[in-house]
Design an enzyme around this catalytic site. Structure first.
Site, PDB file in Angstrom:
ATOM      1  N   ASP A   6       0.834  -1.144   0.045  1.00 14.96           N
ATOM      2  CA  ASP A   6       0.129  -0.008   0.190  1.00 14.96           C
ATOM      3  C   ASP A   6       0.958   1.331  -0.010  1.00 14.96           C
ATOM      4  O   ASP A   6       2.120   1.103   0.241  1.00 14.96           O
ATOM      5  CB  ASP A   6      -0.976   0.022   1.165  1.00 14.96           C
ATOM      6  CG  ASP A   6      -1.678   1.182   1.271  1.00 14.96           C
ATOM      7  OD1 ASP A   6      -2.488   1.493   0.230  1.00 14.96           O
ATOM      8  OD2 ASP A   6      -2.039   1.931   2.255  1.00 14.96           O
ATOM      9  N   GLY A  55      -2.953   8.792  -3.768  1.00 15.06           N
ATOM     10  CA  GLY A  55      -4.345   9.185  -4.473  1.00 15.06           C
ATOM     11  C   GLY A  55      -4.461  10.650  -4.816  1.00 15.06           C
ATOM     12  O   GLY A  55      -5.559  10.666  -5.647  1.00 15.06           O
ATOM     13  N   GLU A  91      -2.118   8.458   8.550  1.00 20.46           N
ATOM     14  CA  GLU A  91      -0.894   8.550   8.419  1.00 20.46           C
ATOM     15  C   GLU A  91      -0.159   9.461   9.660  1.00 20.46           C
ATOM     16  O   GLU A  91       0.915   9.027  10.079  1.00 20.46           O
ATOM     17  CB  GLU A  91      -0.342   9.097   7.153  1.00 20.46           C
ATOM     18  CG  GLU A  91      -0.576   7.902   5.997  1.00 20.46           C
ATOM     19  CD  GLU A  91       0.192   6.966   5.974  1.00 20.46           C
ATOM     20  OE1 GLU A  91       1.381   6.747   6.341  1.00 20.46           O
ATOM     21  OE2 GLU A  91      -0.490   5.753   5.386  1.00 20.46           O
ATOM     22  N   CYS A 110     -10.785   3.123   0.198  1.00 22.08           N
ATOM     23  CA  CYS A 110      -9.467   3.206   0.333  1.00 22.08           C
ATOM     24  C   CYS A 110      -8.867   2.533   1.970  1.00 22.08           C
ATOM     25  O   CYS A 110      -9.676   2.381   2.621  1.00 22.08           O
ATOM     26  CB  CYS A 110      -9.251   4.725   0.640  1.00 22.08           C
ATOM     27  SG  CYS A 110      -7.594   5.193   1.292  1.00 22.08           S
ATOM     28  N   HIS A 168      -6.845   2.764   3.893  1.00 22.71           N
ATOM     29  CA  HIS A 168      -6.745   3.695   5.241  1.00 22.71           C
ATOM     30  C   HIS A 168      -7.736   3.684   6.083  1.00 22.71           C
ATOM     31  O   HIS A 168      -7.717   3.937   7.102  1.00 22.71           O
ATOM     32  CB  HIS A 168      -5.972   4.801   4.571  1.00 22.71           C
ATOM     33  CG  HIS A 168      -4.614   4.958   4.693  1.00 22.71           C
ATOM     34  ND1 HIS A 168      -3.945   4.391   3.282  1.00 22.71           N
ATOM     35  CD2 HIS A 168      -3.456   5.558   5.038  1.00 22.71           C
ATOM     36  CE1 HIS A 168      -2.830   4.625   3.180  1.00 22.71           C
ATOM     37  NE2 HIS A 168      -2.615   5.525   4.235  1.00 22.71           N
TER      38      HIS A 168
END
Ligand code: DGL
Length: 272
Positions: free
Chosen positions: A10, A43, A151, A185, A187
């Site tokens: 990823d 992205g 993140e 996504c 995440h």
């Protein structure tokens, strides 16, 4: 049978949502994970760049001798659609298994899709849902800030910043009366508690990492590639930026320490 590891990649931490599930369903499998934390987010980048990064990521995993590759990244799966054409091992992205699970889950035929801008612009999930069932209405919303929240370890449902961003992005989908939401996504499942707290229990969240892990387990079985080891599998995580931030969020999310299992790798300079 194969004792080789499963390769997962990823742009950053998102693919851990697939790792978490794979460890649950296939505890004897070893995993090599690559998170491109130095170049996240993917992205917001061009198609050409995303494809180049994805090719480097798969080459790195192949250099580790993996028996299968999982692109645990909605952006790569949506944009680098020909990635598996020349791969010597089985491959899956996240779009097909996730769309399938959403189509099964919806009762009112109103599905929301959230993802990165590249994913939403590609219309990948929408196309796949409509290919499977053309009477469904799909509502899309890109949520690029969710990636930065994750993140940077802003993942608590009680965090005011998280709550604010969730409400800002998801209020239009809530107003459309969706009963199913694709976390397109990988995440996003990391902040699924905050998303669920805002949308309420009547909206089913579809976790792209989880669905893809289940699908990958099926592919390994069909190809007779499952390990027959009785020992727990080993996981090794490679990241392209510093290991500390990754370690912290990975530990919170996976619920266990990943201390020595994380190494730094610079793909731009690596001899693959
Ligand atoms: N986790 C990724 C995805 O599924 C990428 C997020 C990003 O790098 O922008 O789209």
């Amino acid at each position: 049978m194969s004792e080789n590891a499963i390769g997962i990649f990823d742009s950053g931490l998102g693919g851990l949502t697939a790792v978490k599930e794979l460890i649950k369903v296939l505890p004897h499998e070893s995993i090599v994970y690559f998170g491109d934390t130095a170049r996240v987010p993917y992205g917001t980048r061009s198609r050409k760049t995303i494809i180049r990064y994805a090719e480097q990521d798969t080459d790195f995993l192949l250099s580790k001798g993996v028996k299968m590759i999982i692109a645990a990244c909605g952006t790569v799966s949506s944009v680098a659609v020909n990635l598996n054409d020349d791969l010597p091992v089985p491959f899956t992205g996240v779009v097909i298994p996730t769309a399938e699970a959403a189509v099964k889950a919806t009762k009112n035929g109103r599905i929301g899709v959230i993802g990165t801008s590249a994913t939403v612009n590609s219309g990948s999930y929408k196309k796949e849902i409509l290919r499977q069932r053309d009477d469904i209405t799909v509502f899309q919303q890109d949520c690029p800030l969710f990636v930065s929240l994750v993140e940077n370890s802003f993942i608590s449902k009680d965090d005011d910043i998280v709550k604010l961003v969730v409400e800002r992005y998801l209020s239009p989908l809530k107003a459309e009366g969706i009963d199913t939401l694709i976390l397109g996504c990988t995440h996003f499942p990391i902040i699924s508690e905050a998303i669920s707290a805002y949308l309420g229990d009547n909206v089913t969240l579809i976790d792209s990492g989880r669905e893809t892990a289940l699908y990958a387990a099926q592919i390994l079985k069909e190809n007779d590639l499952l390990s027959d080891s009785e020992k727990p599998g080993e996981c090794h995580y490679y990241v392209s930026d510093t290991v500390e931030d990754f370690r912290r969020t990975a530990e919170i999310f996976l619920g266990k320490s990943v201390g020595d299992e994380v190494s730094h790798i610079n793909l731009e300079h690596a001899k693959i």
